[in-house]
Structure formats: structure tokens, C-alpha cells
Design a protein around this motif. Structure first.
Motif, mmCIF file in Angstrom:
data_model
loop_
_atom_site.group_PDB
_atom_site.id
_atom_site.type_symbol
_atom_site.label_atom_id
_atom_site.label_comp_id
_atom_site.label_asym_id
_atom_site.label_seq_id
_atom_site.Cartn_x
_atom_site.Cartn_y
_atom_site.Cartn_z
ATOM 1 N N GLY B 93 0.822 -1.215 0.000
ATOM 2 C CA GLY B 93 0.000 0.000 0.000
ATOM 3 C C GLY B 93 0.850 1.257 0.000
ATOM 4 N N VAL B 94 1.937 1.241 0.760
ATOM 5 C CA VAL B 94 2.825 2.408 0.809
ATOM 6 C C VAL B 94 3.447 2.635 -0.573
ATOM 7 C CG1 VAL B 94 5.020 3.254 1.738
ATOM 8 C CG2 VAL B 94 3.320 2.273 3.275
ATOM 9 N N SER B 95 3.824 1.534 -1.211
ATOM 10 C CA SER B 95 4.408 1.639 -2.549
ATOM 11 C C SER B 95 3.384 2.226 -3.533
ATOM 12 C CB SER B 95 4.860 0.236 -2.971
ATOM 13 O OG SER B 95 5.217 0.233 -4.295
ATOM 14 N N ASP B 96 2.150 1.731 -3.460
ATOM 15 C CA ASP B 96 1.081 2.251 -4.340
ATOM 16 C C ASP B 96 0.853 3.742 -4.087
ATOM 17 O OD1 ASP B 96 0.698 -0.219 -5.410
ATOM 18 O OD2 ASP B 96 -1.109 -0.694 -4.243
ATOM 19 N N TRP B 97 0.789 4.085 -2.807
ATOM 20 C CA TRP B 97 0.537 5.478 -2.429
ATOM 21 C C TRP B 97 1.631 6.395 -2.971
ATOM 22 C CZ3 TRP B 97 -2.449 9.254 -0.948
ATOM 23 C CH2 TRP B 97 -1.886 10.406 -0.383
ATOM 24 N N ARG B 98 2.882 5.961 -2.817
ATOM 25 C CA ARG B 98 4.000 6.824 -3.260
ATOM 26 C C ARG B 98 3.984 6.988 -4.780
ATOM 27 N NH1 ARG B 98 7.931 4.742 1.382
ATOM 28 N NH2 ARG B 98 7.202 6.243 2.933
ATOM 29 N N ALA B 99 3.676 5.886 -5.467
ATOM 30 C CA ALA B 99 3.615 5.972 -6.938
ATOM 31 C C ALA B 99 2.516 6.946 -7.361
ATOM 32 C CB ALA B 99 3.365 4.591 -7.530
ATOM 33 N N ALA B 100 1.350 6.817 -6.712
ATOM 34 C CA ALA B 100 0.224 7.707 -7.052
ATOM 35 C C ALA B 100 0.568 9.149 -6.696
ATOM 36 C CB ALA B 100 -1.027 7.258 -6.306
ATOM 37 N N ARG B 101 1.167 9.325 -5.525
ATOM 38 C CA ARG B 101 1.531 10.680 -5.086
ATOM 39 C C ARG B 101 2.538 11.317 -6.052
ATOM 40 N NH1 ARG B 101 5.582 10.729 -0.339
ATOM 41 N NH2 ARG B 101 6.809 10.144 -2.164
ATOM 42 N N ASP B 102 3.549 10.527 -6.488
ATOM 43 C CA ASP B 102 4.555 11.068 -7.413
ATOM 44 C C ASP B 102 3.924 11.475 -8.740
ATOM 45 O OD1 ASP B 102 6.408 10.683 -5.480
ATOM 46 O OD2 ASP B 102 7.299 8.866 -6.356
ATOM 47 N N SER B 103 2.988 10.638 -9.210
ATOM 48 C CA SER B 103 2.335 10.961 -10.486
ATOM 49 C C SER B 103 1.530 12.247 -10.355
ATOM 50 C CB SER B 103 1.405 9.825 -10.914
ATOM 51 O OG SER B 103 2.131 8.639 -11.033
ATOM 52 N N VAL B 104 0.787 12.348 -9.257
ATOM 53 C CA VAL B 104 -0.028 13.555 -9.048
ATOM 54 C C VAL B 104 0.881 14.770 -8.887
ATOM 55 C CG1 VAL B 104 -1.674 14.691 -7.496
ATOM 56 C CG2 VAL B 104 -1.969 12.278 -8.084
ATOM 57 N N ASP B 105 1.984 14.600 -8.148
ATOM 58 C CA ASP B 105 2.940 15.703 -7.965
ATOM 59 C C ASP B 105 3.468 16.178 -9.308
ATOM 60 O OD1 ASP B 105 2.705 15.909 -5.288
ATOM 61 O OD2 ASP B 105 4.564 14.839 -4.782
ATOM 62 N N ALA B 106 3.780 15.204 -10.171
ATOM 63 C CA ALA B 106 4.336 15.579 -11.482
ATOM 64 C C ALA B 106 3.338 16.433 -12.251
ATOM 65 C CB ALA B 106 4.672 14.318 -12.273
ATOM 66 N N VAL B 107 2.072 16.063 -12.181
ATOM 67 C CA VAL B 107 1.034 16.832 -12.880
ATOM 68 C C VAL B 107 0.858 18.198 -12.228
ATOM 69 C CG1 VAL B 107 -1.412 16.920 -13.443
ATOM 70 C CG2 VAL B 107 -0.158 14.760 -13.661
ATOM 71 N N LEU B 108 0.781 18.207 -10.913
ATOM 72 C CA LEU B 108 0.532 19.479 -10.213
ATOM 73 C C LEU B 108 1.722 20.430 -10.334
ATOM 74 C CD1 LEU B 108 -1.369 18.280 -7.024
ATOM 75 C CD2 LEU B 108 -2.296 19.085 -9.174
ATOM 76 N N ASP B 109 2.951 19.881 -10.285
ATOM 77 C CA ASP B 109 4.140 20.732 -10.429
ATOM 78 C C ASP B 109 4.151 21.394 -11.801
ATOM 79 O OD1 ASP B 109 4.927 20.148 -7.947
ATOM 80 O OD2 ASP B 109 6.502 18.708 -8.498
ATOM 81 N N MET B 110 3.771 20.591 -12.826
ATOM 82 C CA MET B 110 3.728 21.120 -14.193
ATOM 83 C C MET B 110 2.721 22.272 -14.265
ATOM 84 S SD MET B 110 3.024 18.756 -17.497
ATOM 85 C CE MET B 110 1.286 18.626 -17.201
ATOM 86 N N GLU B 111 1.602 22.089 -13.577
ATOM 87 C CA GLU B 111 0.546 23.105 -13.570
ATOM 88 C C GLU B 111 1.035 24.382 -12.901
ATOM 89 O OE1 GLU B 111 -2.927 24.878 -14.351
ATOM 90 O OE2 GLU B 111 -2.299 22.919 -15.078
ATOM 91 N N VAL B 112 1.791 24.212 -11.811
ATOM 92 C CA VAL B 112 2.271 25.375 -11.060
ATOM 93 C C VAL B 112 3.302 26.158 -11.890
ATOM 94 C CG1 VAL B 112 3.627 26.069 -9.038
ATOM 95 C CG2 VAL B 112 1.788 24.394 -8.798
ATOM 96 N N LYS B 113 4.191 25.398 -12.627
ATOM 97 C CA LYS B 113 5.257 26.060 -13.409
ATOM 98 C C LYS B 113 4.696 26.834 -14.597
ATOM 99 C CE LYS B 113 8.815 22.780 -12.110
ATOM 100 N NZ LYS B 113 9.282 21.439 -12.437
ATOM 101 N N SER B 114 3.613 26.307 -15.214
ATOM 102 C CA SER B 114 3.112 26.934 -16.448
ATOM 103 C C SER B 114 2.367 28.229 -16.144
ATOM 104 C CB SER B 114 2.201 25.969 -17.189
ATOM 105 O OG SER B 114 1.077 25.663 -16.388
#
Lengths: 183, 114
Positions: B93-114
Motif C-alpha cells: 500500500g505504501v508503494s502504491d501510495w508513493r507511486a500515485a503521489r509522485d504521479s499527481v505531484d508531477a502533474v501538479l508541479d507542471m501546472e504550477v510552473k506553467s
């Protein structure tokens, strides 16, 4: 015992939760709420939104423990995946039944059209629609058009055939679009 | 930070079982004790459903083991600890959570930079 635990006990009794299990849950909950109160912590911090709905809370807990049957099964994503083939099978059976019925109707229409080819009905007006009904005559004295026994079975058959074929084509287009969307 | 608001509640709902298994790693705990451990890490139960049904489900699924023991000066309590299956579920579960969190972070970071 707090009012909340008391309300839970009533709900467990109503649901038929065995006494030993109900006693155990009530004792655990009571001890936790007492300790929270001693710490100055609100019941909401311990029970979340359930603090305002003891009956639902009690039912949910008893269901989770497996001591009462689930009232309405809430499928998880994993369970839903297993349920999907059943649903698809049911839909497919329904679609096949409907298509079979439509094809039978189309054949009936085609048979009517072919059998009565060239026998277009002759409708002959016997008498004009009366402006008034004479005394003793029913308001609707019957047809004012004599078909002369020549019902337009050919036209009916053609219409039936065309309608069913159009329906089948529309259903096939809808179905193929739906399948494409799902994939 | 206290997780608050509807989004926080929705996010927490999906991982509360993991959080419970995680706080059991500190040692066996009874219901209220787990609430305290969660609160100490900033997870408030306000607005969230209770942990009791969730603990019952974890027990039914064999992810936790329970036993009764006297608490500090209080009545006997039901203590929960992660079973071996629970430990595995936590790791996955921790592994799943981190993978999901990283993916969401990547999307949100891109949104913040643009």
C-alpha cells in the motif's frame, strides 16, 4: 455509559447482534469515549462524522464485524470488476433476444409483402360522413369506408420490414459506437 | 498540519487503513490510542468516518490480530497489531501510495510552473 453508546446498543439489539459481541463493542467504545473525555477530546475527534449518527455507526460497525448481513452491498473497485462480466452477459442476452425478435418481425413483414404483392387494397367510400346522426343511430355507426376485403397487407408488410430493418441498423450503429467508446 | 476540508476527507478515506496499519508498527494499540497516534501526526478524525468499522474489516480480512489486555489503570481493551499479511499489505500500500503521489505531484508541479 454515554448516550451515544446507549443508542448503539439499542441499534445492535434491533439488528439482532449477539449479546456477547454487542457487549464487547459497547465496552470498548465506552472505555475509549471515557478516556477521550478525560483527555478533553471531543467525541467527534474519536468517532468522526459518525458522532452525530449513532445508529448508522452501530450498523456499519456490526456489518464490518460480520455479525449482521450487509444492508446494501457496496461494491469495491475489485468486486465491481468481477461483477462486470455478469452485467455484460445479461446485456448481451437482452440484445440477442431483441435482435431475434426484430428479425422475426422483419421476416413476417417480408412474407406479408411478398404474399400480397399486387393486391393493393381498394378503399371505396360508401357514403359521406353524415353531418348529423339520425335518432336511434349510434354516434359511431361503423366504418364509412369499405375496404372490400382488400386490406393493404402488402403495404403493411413493406412498412413493417423497412421499420424493423431501420431499427436494426440504428441499433447496430449505436452498439458499435458504444463498444468503441468502452475500449 | 491538520488535514481538513472535503478533499482532505476524501484523500484520507482511501488510505486510512494504511495509516492504521502504519501506526500499529509503533506497537499494539487499542482504538482510541490509534486515534491519538494519528492526531499526533496531524491526521484529525473530524469529518472522517470512525476507525472502528475499518478496524473490524482489517480484522476480518486477517490483516490485524487482536487480543485483550488491561490498559494503564483502565478497563481491559482490545489491542490491535498488524499480522504478517497486514505487514505485506502495508508495504504494498505504501508503494502504491508513493507511486500515485509522485504521479499527481508531477502533474501538479507542471501546472504550477506553467
Amino acid at each position: 455509559m454515554t448516550e451515544f453508546v446507549d443508542a448503539c446498543r439499542q441499534e445492535w439489539k434491533r439488528l439482532g447482534v449477539p449479546d456477547p459481541v454487542a457487549n464487547e463493542m459497547a465496552a470498548d467504545l465506552d472505555a475509549d469515549l471515557d478516556e477521550a473525555q478525560a483527555d478533553g477530546v471531543a467525541a467527534e475527534e474519536v468517532l468522526g462524522s459518525s458522532a452525530f449518527d449513532p445508529r448508522s455507526f452501530a450498523a456499519e460497525w456490526a456489518t464490518a464485524r460480520g455479525v449482521v448481513p450487509a444492508p446494501a452491498p457496496v461494491t469495491t473497485l475489485v468486486e465491481d470488476r468481477h461483477a462486470e462480466p455478469d452485467r455484460n452477459r445479461r446485456n448481451r442476452t437482452l440484445a440477442v433476444t431483441a435482435a431475434t425478435a426484430a428479425i422475426v418481425l422483419a421476416f413476417i413483414g417480408l412474407a406479408l409483402a411478398v404474399r400480397h404483392r399486387g393486391s393493393v387494397a381498394v378503399a371505396r367510400v360508401v357514403r359521406p360522413f353524415p353531418k348529423f346522426f339520425p335518432p336511434g343511430v349510434a354516434k359511431f355507426p361503423g366504418p364509412f369506408v369499405d375496404h372490400g376485403g382488400g386490406h393493404d397487407f402488402h403495404g403493411l408488410g413493406v412498412l413493417l420490414f423497412l421499420a424493423v430493418v431501420a431499427g436494426l441498423i440504428a441499433a447496430a450503429v449505436y452498439w458499435s459506437r458504444k463498444v468503441r467508446t468502452n475500449h | 498540519m491538520v488535514v481538513a476540508g472535503r478533499r482532505g476527507t476524501e484523500l484520507l478515506r482511501g488510505v486510512l487503513d494504511l495509516c492504521l496499519l502504519a501506526v500499529m508498527q509503533e506497537g499494539p494499540a487499542y482504538g482510541y490510542e490509534m486515534t491519538k497516534r494519528l492526531r499526533a501526526r496531524g491526521l484529525s478524525m473530524v469529518g472522517e468516518g470512525s476507525i472502528y468499522p475499518l478496524l473490524a474489516r482489517l480484522e476480518r480480512d486477517g490483516l490485524v490480530e487482536t487480543y485483550r489486555a488491561a490498559s494503564n489503570g483502565g478497563p481491559p481493551r482490545k489491542y490491535y497489531r498488524a499480522s504478517p499479511a497486514g505487514q505485506s499489505a502495508l508495504a504494498a500500500g505504501v508503494s502504491d501510495w508513493r507511486a500515485a503521489r509522485d504521479s499527481v505531484d508531477a502533474v501538479l508541479d507542471m501546472e504550477v510552473k506553467s
